[in-house]
Structure formats: structure tokens, C-alpha cells
Design a protein around this motif. Structure first.
Motif, PDB file in Angstrom:
ATOM      1  N   ILE A   1       3.034   2.775   2.821  1.00  0.00           N
ATOM      2  CA  ILE A   1       2.165   2.819   4.001  1.00  0.00           C
ATOM      3  C   ILE A   1       2.192   1.476   4.715  1.00  0.00           C
ATOM      4  O   ILE A   1       2.317   1.412   5.933  1.00  0.00           O
ATOM      5  CB  ILE A   1       0.725   3.203   3.599  1.00  0.00           C
ATOM      6  CG1 ILE A   1       0.731   4.616   3.000  1.00  0.00           C
ATOM      7  CG2 ILE A   1      -0.223   3.102   4.780  1.00  0.00           C
ATOM      8  CD1 ILE A   1      -0.569   5.023   2.358  1.00  0.00           C
TER       9      ILE A   1
ATOM     10  N   GLY B   1      -4.991   9.423  -3.436  1.00  0.00           N
ATOM     11  CA  GLY B   1      -5.041   8.782  -2.116  1.00  0.00           C
ATOM     12  C   GLY B   1      -4.070   7.621  -2.034  1.00  0.00           C
ATOM     13  O   GLY B   1      -3.060   7.574  -2.721  1.00  0.00           O
ATOM     14  N   SER B   2      -4.397   6.650  -1.184  1.00  0.00           N
ATOM     15  CA  SER B   2      -3.546   5.463  -1.108  1.00  0.00           C
ATOM     16  C   SER B   2      -4.106   4.406  -2.055  1.00  0.00           C
ATOM     17  O   SER B   2      -5.298   4.366  -2.324  1.00  0.00           O
ATOM     18  CB  SER B   2      -3.475   4.932   0.326  1.00  0.00           C
ATOM     19  OG  SER B   2      -4.704   4.395   0.725  1.00  0.00           O
TER      20      SER B   2
ATOM     21  N   GLU C   1       0.858  -1.185   0.000  1.00  0.00           N
ATOM     22  CA  GLU C   1       0.000   0.000   0.000  1.00  0.00           C
ATOM     23  C   GLU C   1       0.893   1.234   0.000  1.00  0.00           C
ATOM     24  O   GLU C   1       1.797   1.355   0.818  1.00  0.00           O
ATOM     25  CB  GLU C   1      -0.915   0.016   1.225  1.00  0.00           C
ATOM     26  CG  GLU C   1      -1.893   1.170   1.200  1.00  0.00           C
ATOM     27  CD  GLU C   1      -2.840   1.190   2.386  1.00  0.00           C
ATOM     28  OE1 GLU C   1      -3.727   2.060   2.403  1.00  0.00           O
ATOM     29  OE2 GLU C   1      -2.683   0.358   3.304  1.00  0.00           O
ATOM     30  N   VAL C   2       0.628   2.148  -0.937  1.00  0.00           N
ATOM     31  CA  VAL C   2       1.462   3.344  -1.103  1.00  0.00           C
ATOM     32  C   VAL C   2       0.598   4.570  -1.352  1.00  0.00           C
ATOM     33  O   VAL C   2      -0.598   4.461  -1.595  1.00  0.00           O
ATOM     34  CB  VAL C   2       2.445   3.175  -2.294  1.00  0.00           C
ATOM     35  CG1 VAL C   2       3.417   2.048  -2.064  1.00  0.00           C
ATOM     36  CG2 VAL C   2       1.697   2.994  -3.602  1.00  0.00           C
ATOM     37  N   ARG C   3       1.256   5.723  -1.300  1.00  0.00           N
ATOM     38  CA  ARG C   3       0.642   6.972  -1.763  1.00  0.00           C
ATOM     39  C   ARG C   3       1.724   7.747  -2.502  1.00  0.00           C
ATOM     40  O   ARG C   3       2.917   7.631  -2.217  1.00  0.00           O
ATOM     41  CB  ARG C   3       0.040   7.774  -0.626  1.00  0.00           C
ATOM     42  CG  ARG C   3       0.992   8.509   0.242  1.00  0.00           C
ATOM     43  CD  ARG C   3       0.264   9.385   1.273  1.00  0.00           C
ATOM     44  NE  ARG C   3       1.221  10.138   2.037  1.00  0.00           N
ATOM     45  CZ  ARG C   3       1.689  11.335   1.699  1.00  0.00           C
ATOM     46  NH1 ARG C   3       1.261  11.933   0.628  1.00  0.00           N
ATOM     47  NH2 ARG C   3       2.581  11.948   2.454  1.00  0.00           N
TER      48      ARG C   3
ATOM     49  N   LEU D   1       7.135   7.252  -4.149  1.00  0.00           N
ATOM     50  CA  LEU D   1       6.002   6.703  -3.418  1.00  0.00           C
ATOM     51  C   LEU D   1       6.359   6.514  -1.951  1.00  0.00           C
ATOM     52  O   LEU D   1       7.448   6.037  -1.637  1.00  0.00           O
ATOM     53  CB  LEU D   1       5.593   5.340  -4.005  1.00  0.00           C
ATOM     54  CG  LEU D   1       5.245   5.290  -5.484  1.00  0.00           C
ATOM     55  CD1 LEU D   1       4.929   3.858  -5.896  1.00  0.00           C
ATOM     56  CD2 LEU D   1       4.077   6.205  -5.788  1.00  0.00           C
ATOM     57  N   GLU D   2       5.431   6.865  -1.086  1.00  0.00           N
ATOM     58  CA  GLU D   2       5.592   6.596   0.344  1.00  0.00           C
ATOM     59  C   GLU D   2       4.907   5.274   0.644  1.00  0.00           C
ATOM     60  O   GLU D   2       3.729   5.097   0.328  1.00  0.00           O
ATOM     61  CB  GLU D   2       4.968   7.715   1.165  1.00  0.00           C
ATOM     62  CG  GLU D   2       5.119   7.512   2.660  1.00  0.00           C
ATOM     63  CD  GLU D   2       4.543   8.670   3.451  1.00  0.00           C
ATOM     64  OE1 GLU D   2       5.102   8.969   4.505  1.00  0.00           O
ATOM     65  OE2 GLU D   2       3.537   9.277   3.009  1.00  0.00           O
TER      66      GLU D   2
END
Length: 127
Positions: free
Chosen positions: A45, A85-86, A29-31, A42-43
Motif C-alpha cells: 500500500i 486489514g492493512s 504498509e501492506v495487506r 502481499l499487496e
């Protein structure tokens, strides 16, 4: 003979069940922090335990942790719609002979390594 057949069936069962687990993609899962032309920072999550996560500083001096550099599939027409969003990704095979136009622009000081990624609907095995 019964012991041999039972042992053989047990071995086959374990081999088949382990093969099913090998095919499951590593869902992450990223944002998006920033992106240009399908090249993004990308961060992460959740997930991505096998990735080399880094720290990235934006042009305005904000520091982000748990980030990766990513290259999205250049043939995805709906790429910008999917980046709100994510969302979920998997690490993809590098595109070898893409017929789609690729942009060479990248975000400044892109974190290394850069992973080719594919957007997936969810992490429940529904790609």
C-alpha cells in the motif's frame, strides 16, 4: 587548535547522526491477498520503494499489482490475528536455525523474489 577541535566535533556529530538513520527499518504498509502457513502474497500500500514489486494473478483470474511474495516468522503464534486489514512490516533477516515447525505450502505461482518479513506495530519507529 580551536579550529581542529571544532572540525573534529563537527565530523563526530555528522557521523553519529548518520548512524542513527542507518538503523531505521524500511517500514512498509501492506495487506494480505492470500496466505497459507505463513507464506503470503502481499499487496504493498505504501513504502517499499527498494523492493522489486510485481504483478500476481489469483486462481480466479483477478490481477493484482504492486505485490511481493513474503515469508512470515514461523514462530509467531499470533500470525493469523495480525493479518487482518492493512498492517506494517519490515524486511527481516532469513531465519537460519528456527526451532519452530515450518510449513512448505505456498500460494500458487508466488511472485518472485520472496522476502522474509516481520510484522511491526507502526512505521513511527515503534517496532
Amino acid at each position: 587548535m580551536k579550529r581542529f577541535c571544532l572540525s573534529l566535533l563537527t565530523i563526530i556529530f555528522f557521523c553519529l547522526s548518520s548512524c542513527e538513520n542507518d538503523d531505521a527499518p524500511d517500514c512498509i504498509e501492506v495487506r494480505v491477498i492470500t496466505q497459507i502457513c505463513g507464506n503470503a502474497v502481499l499487496e504493498v500500500i505504501s513504502g517499499g520503494e527498494n523492493l522489486s514489486l510485481g504483478t500476481w494473478t489469483s486462481a480466479d483470474g483477478q490481477i493484482y499489482t504492486n505485490v511481493i511474495g513474503a515469508i512470515f516468522n514461523s514462530c509467531d503464534d499470533n500470525l493469523s490475528e495480525n493479518l487482518e486489514g492493512s498492517f506494517f512490516i519490515t524486511i527481516a533477516e532469513p531465519e537460519e536455525n528456527s526451532n519452530c515447525i515450518m510449513c512448505l505450502a505456498i500460494p500458487s505461482n508466488m511472485p518472485e523474489p520472496v522476502y522474509p518479513v516481520k510484522i511491526v506495530k507502526s512505521c513511527d519507529g515503534d517496532i
